[in-house]
Design a protein around this motif. Structure first.
Motif, mmCIF file in Angstrom:
data_model
loop_
_atom_site.group_PDB
_atom_site.id
_atom_site.type_symbol
_atom_site.label_atom_id
_atom_site.label_comp_id
_atom_site.label_asym_id
_atom_site.label_seq_id
_atom_site.Cartn_x
_atom_site.Cartn_y
_atom_site.Cartn_z
ATOM 1 N N LEU A 33 39.252 31.425 45.522
ATOM 2 C CA LEU A 33 39.559 31.500 44.096
ATOM 3 C C LEU A 33 39.343 30.135 43.473
ATOM 4 O O LEU A 33 39.757 29.112 44.032
ATOM 5 N N ASN A 34 38.714 30.127 42.303
ATOM 6 C CA ASN A 34 38.532 28.891 41.549
ATOM 7 C C ASN A 34 39.891 28.423 41.032
ATOM 8 O O ASN A 34 40.910 29.108 41.219
ATOM 9 N N PRO A 35 39.965 27.250 40.381
ATOM 10 C CA PRO A 35 41.260 26.742 39.923
ATOM 11 C C PRO A 35 42.049 27.723 39.040
ATOM 12 O O PRO A 35 43.272 27.828 39.183
ATOM 13 N N MET A 36 41.388 28.451 38.148
ATOM 14 C CA MET A 36 42.107 29.408 37.305
ATOM 15 C C MET A 36 42.650 30.558 38.149
ATOM 16 O O MET A 36 43.801 30.960 37.999
ATOM 17 N N GLY A 37 41.837 31.095 39.037
ATOM 18 C CA GLY A 37 42.299 32.149 39.934
ATOM 19 C C GLY A 37 43.434 31.670 40.819
ATOM 20 O O GLY A 37 44.398 32.401 41.074
ATOM 21 N N ASP A 45 39.592 39.140 31.582
ATOM 22 C CA ASP A 45 39.344 38.396 32.822
ATOM 23 C C ASP A 45 40.466 38.608 33.833
ATOM 24 O O ASP A 45 40.219 38.705 35.045
ATOM 25 N N LEU A 46 41.713 38.680 33.349
ATOM 26 C CA LEU A 46 42.851 38.895 34.235
ATOM 27 C C LEU A 46 42.759 40.257 34.915
ATOM 28 O O LEU A 46 42.921 40.366 36.131
ATOM 29 N N GLU A 87 41.976 24.863 44.438
ATOM 30 C CA GLU A 87 41.423 26.198 44.612
ATOM 31 C C GLU A 87 42.251 26.895 45.693
ATOM 32 O O GLU A 87 43.116 26.280 46.303
ATOM 33 N N ALA A 88 42.005 28.183 45.904
ATOM 34 C CA ALA A 88 42.770 28.909 46.915
ATOM 35 C C ALA A 88 41.822 29.585 47.889
ATOM 36 O O ALA A 88 40.773 30.097 47.501
ATOM 37 N N LEU A 103 48.180 32.316 28.641
ATOM 38 C CA LEU A 103 48.023 31.970 27.225
ATOM 39 C C LEU A 103 48.880 30.766 26.839
ATOM 40 O O LEU A 103 48.507 29.987 25.962
ATOM 41 N N GLU A 104 50.010 30.606 27.513
ATOM 42 C CA GLU A 104 50.908 29.474 27.253
ATOM 43 C C GLU A 104 50.319 28.161 27.745
ATOM 44 O O GLU A 104 50.520 27.110 27.139
ATOM 45 N N ASN A 105 49.571 28.223 28.840
ATOM 46 C CA ASN A 105 49.097 27.006 29.495
ATOM 47 C C ASN A 105 47.617 26.683 29.320
ATOM 48 O O ASN A 105 47.194 25.588 29.673
#
Length: 93
Positions: A35-39, A73-74, A21-22, A60-62
């Protein structure tokens, strides 16, 4: 803000990775943001200025996510980061 807008990290922040996380500190306000792992993955992609389209393509690639949901969401995340002074947007002409 659109897909051709360039996003860069604000000079008024510092951040660190916390187990995937950040944590981000706005140096002007003194407020911490998490920020959660995706953020955090998106934040890491911003190690240099990137277009929103580039960020979307990398997600989308990952990750397995519907393109429309990814984009929605982005934009939501980037809008929140921008409102809190953690990123800067440079709109394409």
């Amino acid at each position: 803000m659109n897909l051709q807008s360039t996003v860069r990290l604000s000079q008024n922040q510092v951040s660190c990775n916390l187990g995937g996380e950040a944590a981000i500190l706005n140096l002007k306000s003194g407020i911490y943001f998490g920020l959660n792992p995706m953020g955090a993955a998106i934040w890491k992609l911003l190690d240099e200025p990137r277009t929103i389209d580039y960020l979307r393509a990398k997600i989308l690639e990952n990750y397995t996510v519907e393109p429309e949901r990814c984009e929605q969401d982005l934009f939501q995340l980037l809008d929140e980061l921008n409102q809190n002074g953690l990123i800067e947007l440079v709109d394409a002409a």
